[in-house]
Design a protein around this motif. Structure first.
Motif, PDB file in Angstrom:
ATOM      1  N   ASP A  44       2.997  35.519 -13.060  1.00  0.00           N
ATOM      2  CA  ASP A  44       1.922  35.177 -12.104  1.00  0.00           C
ATOM      3  C   ASP A  44       2.556  34.488 -10.902  1.00  0.00           C
ATOM      4  O   ASP A  44       3.467  33.606 -11.277  1.00  0.00           O
ATOM      5  CB  ASP A  44       0.616  34.973 -12.503  1.00  0.00           C
ATOM      6  N   VAL A  60      -6.186  37.524  -7.787  1.00  0.00           N
ATOM      7  CA  VAL A  60      -7.424  36.817  -8.175  1.00  0.00           C
ATOM      8  C   VAL A  60      -7.550  35.557  -6.924  1.00  0.00           C
ATOM      9  O   VAL A  60      -6.804  34.550  -7.171  1.00  0.00           O
ATOM     10  CB  VAL A  60      -7.227  36.399  -9.597  1.00  0.00           C
ATOM     11  N   TYR A 109      -7.787  31.283  -7.850  1.00  0.00           N
ATOM     12  CA  TYR A 109      -7.398  31.125  -9.462  1.00  0.00           C
ATOM     13  C   TYR A 109      -7.028  30.028  -9.843  1.00  0.00           C
ATOM     14  O   TYR A 109      -7.109  29.397 -10.808  1.00  0.00           O
ATOM     15  CB  TYR A 109      -6.284  32.263  -9.687  1.00  0.00           C
ATOM     16  N   THR A 141      -3.875  33.930  -6.829  1.00  0.00           N
ATOM     17  CA  THR A 141      -2.694  34.239  -7.734  1.00  0.00           C
ATOM     18  C   THR A 141      -2.603  35.684  -7.856  1.00  0.00           C
ATOM     19  O   THR A 141      -3.716  36.514  -8.112  1.00  0.00           O
ATOM     20  CB  THR A 141      -2.901  33.553  -8.954  1.00  0.00           C
TER      21      THR A 141
END
Length: 169
Positions: free
Chosen positions: A127, A148, A151, A162
């Motif tokens: 990520d 997301v 995040y 992220t």
């Protein structure tokens, strides 16, 4: 630029250089789990835990070195659940600002993929909150799974999105 892995002993011996890379990245705004202000001892503690994980066989640490020492790092985390022995997480691609724009990140990512193949890991996941890193990963064939919002926090306290990626190697 030389890229190689460090064993637990050498990682422990080079805590100061590793901490310098982490501090430089956090001070430069990288969202890599730490907040500002970041104490040198916090960075050193992180790398001690990494060295312990290497000793336990739970991770691999790769570094890029230039004439000044360690200029970048990336980790392959292989401590996976019983039903996931075929995969690993790629974490903490960190490149000191002095080494950016010279292919350091790409060389580290190529090396971590090779390390994964050598350990029988076929599915990699990572990520990032960095648009620059996203461009690198996509250039190297990583597939974005999704984003997301809110995040994590950037080191200055601002929320950031992220993006999650995977790659079969």
């Amino acid at each position: 630029m030389k890229v190689r892995s460090l064993d637990a002993h050498e990682a422990a011996e080079r805590i100061d250089q590793l901490a310098e890379v982490l501090l430089d990245c956090v001070e430069g705004g990288a969202s890599v789990s730490f907040m500002l202000p970041m104490a040198r001892e916090t960075a050193a503690d992180f790398w001690r835990k990494v060295a312990d994980g290497i000793a336990r066989g739970e991770r691999t640490l790769l570094v890029a070195e230039d004439e000044e020492g360690i200029a970048g790092t990336v980790q392959l985390i292989t401590d996976m659940p019983e039903n996931q022995p075929h995969r690993a997480d790629v974490a903490k691609l960190l490149v000191h600002r002095r080494a950016r724009g010279a292919g350091t990140g790409q060389r580290l990512m190529e090396a971590v993929e090779e390390a994964a193949r050598g350990q029988g890991r076929r599915v990699l996941v990572l990520d990032t909150a960095s648009p620059t890193a996203e461009r690198l990963y996509e250039r190297l064939g990583w597939q974005r799974v999704g984003v997301v919002p809110d995040y994590a926090y950037l080191p200055d306290g601002a929320l950031c999105a992220t993006s999650f990626y995977y790659k079969h190697v």
